[in-house]
Motif scaffolding. Sequence first.
Motif, PDB file in Angstrom:
ATOM      1  N   ASN A 123     -57.307  -6.577  16.422  1.00 61.35           N
ATOM      2  CA  ASN A 123     -56.202  -6.954  15.526  1.00 61.35           C
ATOM      3  C   ASN A 123     -55.040  -5.969  15.557  1.00 61.35           C
ATOM      4  OD1 ASN A 123     -57.580  -9.259  14.555  1.00 61.35           O
ATOM      5  ND2 ASN A 123     -58.729  -7.992  13.115  1.00 61.35           N
ATOM      6  N   ILE A 124     -55.370  -4.687  15.612  1.00 60.24           N
ATOM      7  CA  ILE A 124     -54.317  -3.672  15.568  1.00 60.24           C
ATOM      8  C   ILE A 124     -53.339  -3.812  16.733  1.00 60.24           C
ATOM      9  CG2 ILE A 124     -55.657  -1.948  16.842  1.00 60.24           C
ATOM     10  CD1 ILE A 124     -54.420   0.178  15.018  1.00 60.24           C
ATOM     11  N   ASP A 125     -53.823  -4.320  17.855  1.00 61.26           N
ATOM     12  CA  ASP A 125     -52.968  -4.461  19.030  1.00 61.26           C
ATOM     13  C   ASP A 125     -51.979  -5.609  18.887  1.00 61.26           C
ATOM     14  OD1 ASP A 125     -54.222  -2.420  20.920  1.00 61.26           O
ATOM     15  OD2 ASP A 125     -55.952  -3.601  20.319  1.00 61.26           O
ATOM     16  N   GLY A 126     -52.141  -6.411  17.854  1.00 64.64           N
ATOM     17  CA  GLY A 126     -51.164  -7.453  17.564  1.00 64.64           C
ATOM     18  C   GLY A 126     -50.066  -6.986  16.636  1.00 64.64           C
ATOM     19  N   ASP A 127     -50.245  -5.816  16.062  1.00 65.38           N
ATOM     20  CA  ASP A 127     -49.243  -5.252  15.157  1.00 65.38           C
ATOM     21  C   ASP A 127     -48.410  -4.157  15.821  1.00 65.38           C
ATOM     22  OD1 ASP A 127     -50.276  -6.928  13.201  1.00 65.38           O
ATOM     23  OD2 ASP A 127     -51.634  -5.401  12.437  1.00 65.38           O
ATOM     24  N   TRP A 128     -48.995  -3.519  16.826  1.00 63.74           N
ATOM     25  CA  TRP A 128     -48.329  -2.394  17.481  1.00 63.74           C
ATOM     26  C   TRP A 128     -48.201  -2.659  18.979  1.00 63.74           C
ATOM     27  CZ3 TRP A 128     -46.764   1.663  14.404  1.00 63.74           C
ATOM     28  CH2 TRP A 128     -47.314   1.714  13.121  1.00 63.74           C
ATOM     29  N   LYS A 129     -46.991  -2.563  19.482  1.00 64.71           N
ATOM     30  CA  LYS A 129     -46.762  -2.709  20.925  1.00 64.71           C
ATOM     31  C   LYS A 129     -47.396  -1.542  21.669  1.00 64.71           C
ATOM     32  CE  LYS A 129     -43.012  -3.575  24.239  1.00 64.71           C
ATOM     33  NZ  LYS A 129     -41.544  -3.722  24.400  1.00 64.71           N
ATOM     34  N   PRO A 155     -41.043  -5.606  18.401  1.00 63.89           N
ATOM     35  CA  PRO A 155     -39.716  -5.842  17.824  1.00 63.89           C
ATOM     36  C   PRO A 155     -39.671  -7.153  17.046  1.00 63.89           C
ATOM     37  CG  PRO A 155     -39.706  -6.338  20.165  1.00 63.89           C
ATOM     38  CD  PRO A 155     -41.039  -5.705  19.876  1.00 63.89           C
ATOM     39  N   ASP A 156     -38.661  -7.298  16.209  1.00 63.24           N
ATOM     40  CA  ASP A 156     -38.516  -8.516  15.410  1.00 63.24           C
ATOM     41  C   ASP A 156     -38.449  -9.765  16.267  1.00 63.24           C
ATOM     42  OD1 ASP A 156     -38.525  -7.054  13.112  1.00 63.24           O
ATOM     43  OD2 ASP A 156     -36.361  -7.134  12.768  1.00 63.24           O
ATOM     44  N   SER A 157     -37.981  -9.612  17.494  1.00 65.25           N
ATOM     45  CA  SER A 157     -37.855 -10.766  18.387  1.00 65.25           C
ATOM     46  C   SER A 157     -39.183 -11.181  19.018  1.00 65.25           C
ATOM     47  CB  SER A 157     -36.859 -10.450  19.508  1.00 65.25           C
ATOM     48  OG  SER A 157     -37.305  -9.322  20.259  1.00 65.25           O
ATOM     49  N   ASP A 158     -40.218 -10.359  18.821  1.00 63.76           N
ATOM     50  CA  ASP A 158     -41.521 -10.632  19.438  1.00 63.76           C
ATOM     51  C   ASP A 158     -42.656 -10.356  18.460  1.00 63.76           C
ATOM     52  OD1 ASP A 158     -43.378 -11.275  21.433  1.00 63.76           O
ATOM     53  OD2 ASP A 158     -43.402  -9.230  22.251  1.00 63.76           O
ATOM     54  N   PRO A 159     -42.674 -11.025  17.313  1.00 67.35           N
ATOM     55  CA  PRO A 159     -43.699 -10.756  16.295  1.00 67.35           C
ATOM     56  C   PRO A 159     -45.095 -11.069  16.811  1.00 67.35           C
ATOM     57  CG  PRO A 159     -42.548 -12.807  15.816  1.00 67.35           C
ATOM     58  CD  PRO A 159     -41.799 -12.157  16.946  1.00 67.35           C
ATOM     59  N   LYS A 160     -46.044 -10.172  16.514  1.00 67.13           N
ATOM     60  CA  LYS A 160     -47.442 -10.306  16.938  1.00 67.13           C
ATOM     61  C   LYS A 160     -47.573 -10.429  18.456  1.00 67.13           C
ATOM     62  CE  LYS A 160     -50.229 -10.711  13.953  1.00 67.13           C
ATOM     63  NZ  LYS A 160     -50.897  -9.740  13.033  1.00 67.13           N
ATOM     64  N   GLY A 161     -46.520 -10.058  19.178  1.00 62.46           N
ATOM     65  CA  GLY A 161     -46.550 -10.156  20.637  1.00 62.46           C
ATOM     66  C   GLY A 161     -46.579 -11.586  21.143  1.00 62.46           C
ATOM     67  N   TYR A 175     -46.188 -11.304  10.409  1.00 56.49           N
ATOM     68  CA  TYR A 175     -44.903 -10.989  11.005  1.00 56.49           C
ATOM     69  C   TYR A 175     -44.309 -12.241  11.633  1.00 56.49           C
ATOM     70  CZ  TYR A 175     -46.471  -6.130  10.669  1.00 56.49           C
ATOM     71  OH  TYR A 175     -46.926  -4.908  10.206  1.00 56.49           O
ATOM     72  N   ALA A 176     -42.995 -12.397  11.503  1.00 57.18           N
ATOM     73  CA  ALA A 176     -42.271 -13.510  12.116  1.00 57.18           C
ATOM     74  C   ALA A 176     -40.834 -13.077  12.365  1.00 57.18           C
ATOM     75  CB  ALA A 176     -42.313 -14.743  11.217  1.00 57.18           C
ATOM     76  N   ARG A 177     -40.140 -13.827  13.207  1.00 61.22           N
ATOM     77  CA  ARG A 177     -38.738 -13.527  13.458  1.00 61.22           C
ATOM     78  C   ARG A 177     -37.937 -13.714  12.168  1.00 61.22           C
ATOM     79  NH1 ARG A 177     -37.792 -17.208  18.764  1.00 61.22           N
ATOM     80  NH2 ARG A 177     -38.900 -18.659  17.391  1.00 61.22           N
ATOM     81  N   PRO A 178     -36.984 -12.830  11.879  1.00 57.62           N
ATOM     82  CA  PRO A 178     -36.220 -12.911  10.625  1.00 57.62           C
ATOM     83  C   PRO A 178     -35.577 -14.273  10.403  1.00 57.62           C
ATOM     84  CG  PRO A 178     -35.774 -10.828  11.713  1.00 57.62           C
ATOM     85  CD  PRO A 178     -36.598 -11.630  12.672  1.00 57.62           C
ATOM     86  N   GLU A 179     -35.062 -14.883  11.462  1.00 57.45           N
ATOM     87  CA  GLU A 179     -34.407 -16.178  11.297  1.00 57.45           C
ATOM     88  C   GLU A 179     -35.410 -17.274  10.949  1.00 57.45           C
ATOM     89  OE1 GLU A 179     -34.734 -15.461  15.861  1.00 57.45           O
ATOM     90  OE2 GLU A 179     -34.486 -14.308  14.000  1.00 57.45           O
ATOM     91  N   PRO A 222     -43.287 -17.245   3.069  1.00 63.19           N
ATOM     92  CA  PRO A 222     -42.330 -17.524   4.149  1.00 63.19           C
ATOM     93  C   PRO A 222     -42.659 -16.763   5.435  1.00 63.19           C
ATOM     94  CG  PRO A 222     -41.183 -17.100   2.090  1.00 63.19           C
ATOM     95  CD  PRO A 222     -42.614 -16.709   1.871  1.00 63.19           C
ATOM     96  N   ASN A 223     -43.233 -15.555   5.305  1.00 57.43           N
ATOM     97  CA  ASN A 223     -43.618 -14.788   6.491  1.00 57.43           C
ATOM     98  C   ASN A 223     -44.755 -15.477   7.245  1.00 57.43           C
ATOM     99  OD1 ASN A 223     -41.781 -12.688   6.009  1.00 57.43           O
ATOM    100  ND2 ASN A 223     -43.204 -11.662   4.631  1.00 57.43           N
ATOM    101  N   TYR A 224     -45.738 -15.957   6.487  1.00 56.28           N
ATOM    102  CA  TYR A 224     -46.868 -16.636   7.134  1.00 56.28           C
ATOM    103  C   TYR A 224     -46.415 -17.951   7.772  1.00 56.28           C
ATOM    104  CZ  TYR A 224     -51.358 -18.821   7.955  1.00 56.28           C
ATOM    105  OH  TYR A 224     -52.429 -19.443   8.564  1.00 56.28           O
ATOM    106  N   ALA A 225     -45.600 -18.706   7.046  1.00 53.71           N
ATOM    107  CA  ALA A 225     -45.087 -19.960   7.594  1.00 53.71           C
ATOM    108  C   ALA A 225     -44.247 -19.687   8.843  1.00 53.71           C
ATOM    109  CB  ALA A 225     -44.250 -20.690   6.545  1.00 53.71           C
ATOM    110  N   GLY A 226     -43.451 -18.620   8.802  1.00 53.73           N
ATOM    111  CA  GLY A 226     -42.653 -18.259   9.962  1.00 53.73           C
ATOM    112  C   GLY A 226     -43.516 -17.881  11.147  1.00 53.73           C
TER     113      GLY A 226
END
Length: 498
Positions: free
Chosen positions: A161-167, A175-181, A217-221, A251-255
């Motif tokens: 799991n930790i590898d999905g939170d940290w690159k 980065p925000d553009s690549d949440p959870k990889g 985690y999800a993209r801000p948009e 909203p984060n989970y839905a995103g």
Amino acid sequence: MKNTLFLKIILLLILSMQMTWAQKSKKPNIIVFYTDDQGWADTSVPMIEGDENSRSDFYETPNLERMAEQGLVFSQAYSAAPVCTPSRTSFQFGKSPARLQNTTVYDILAITRNKRCQGEVTVHEMIKKNDPEYVTAHFGKWGCDVRRDPGYDVSDGNTNNIDGDWKVRNKERYPDSDPKGIFSLTERTNNFISERVEKGEPFYIQLSHYAAHVQNYARPETVAKYKEKRGKKSSSYDWDVENPNRNGWMPNYAGMIDDLDAGLGLLLDHIEKMGIADNTYVIFTSDNGGGFRGNAPLSGGKASLWEGGIRVPTVVIGPGVTKGYCSTPVASWDWYATINELTGGAALDQSYDGGSLVDAFKKGNKADVKRGTQEIVFHYPWYGGTMPASAIVDGKYKLLVNLQTYEGRLFDVVADPGEKNDLSAAMPEKKKELEKRLNDYLEEVDAEKIEDMFDVRLNELAGKIEKHKESGNERMLKSDQHQYDHITKAKDNKSWRK
């Protein structure tokens, strides 16, 4: 003139390459799109035909809808376990967690007995045995403690799991553009596909996403979109209509669900771009039920054997797969037998619980799924906060047994997927029959017993507590003492979590 001739030569070369691939493409490609903690109703696809309660009207998953329109939706598909590790182990080896004697996340009993699936053959090894021309890959979360090395031709290694939170673990977040990889995993998967197509090699991929496990985690948009969105069923999430910013993780989970689906779309697009859609199976499924985020209309959630903990969204597309719905109960250990048949393997022996679903791909409900173990048996002797239980599913009937009180409850999970109506009093003979079949199976495979699991874990913690006292490690002493007290209370309380 020379330019025209040059173009013709190029076109002929491309055509020749395509024909070469077409000749080799009789061997199907297989992709398992494996999500984490995604609940049965955590998509916008109705999991039961015509039943709007079996989908979310809040989450948007248009690419899974696209799959559902092209292929087959399994309405009563189950994960092997209500948590990730035993479920992922079962998927790799094609047997139930009870038979493998690896039934929980931290399986102290399996560790103590050294029951680490020695001698078992992974799905990757099985494929290579069936046909060495297949190239195999595992991208994303491994989370399978019995094999630290996935052993695939290409893999990300022993990830969790930790590898999905940290690159870069503990140093750099995605980065925000690549949440959870999500998108980098998809890119590497697509690159692997391109290489195989170029070389004319059949392939098997397990794309094991870290989403939708916490952290959310999800993209801000994407998050912004869900802060403004409403759904008719959103009240089940304690939605604050007047002040959407108070809705916390929702909203984060839905995103994250939305972004995960976007990754699926990129994969499907690439398969079409490569010209292999008519020879590639894509299996979409989850490792266990939803993680306490509201699994209505199902009861319970992750870490329980109620339907909400083990029924998972499952959709398949590929050559010969019929369009529509299949209500035949299936379990995740069936995928091993299915992949075995698709890659040309001989029939599996009776030690494998699963049965091939290839006939179901073609015939839906008219198919005859022949399993090594015809009924579907779940075993979760865990003490970590939810009811330790065993269950057996036989057609529309499910018996759920509390392993501390030995109270059994019988449900018709087709008519009553929410498990509200206990049929034990109305159908005592059916209950008795299923109790016997469940107990016979657990005895046959020498399934782990909750009493042994309690004792071994308490002994382990007692030893750690003494070491912490000697070393003066107050933080770990407090933590392990808390666990010891919790497990002791659970062991002694026979009415616990009825």
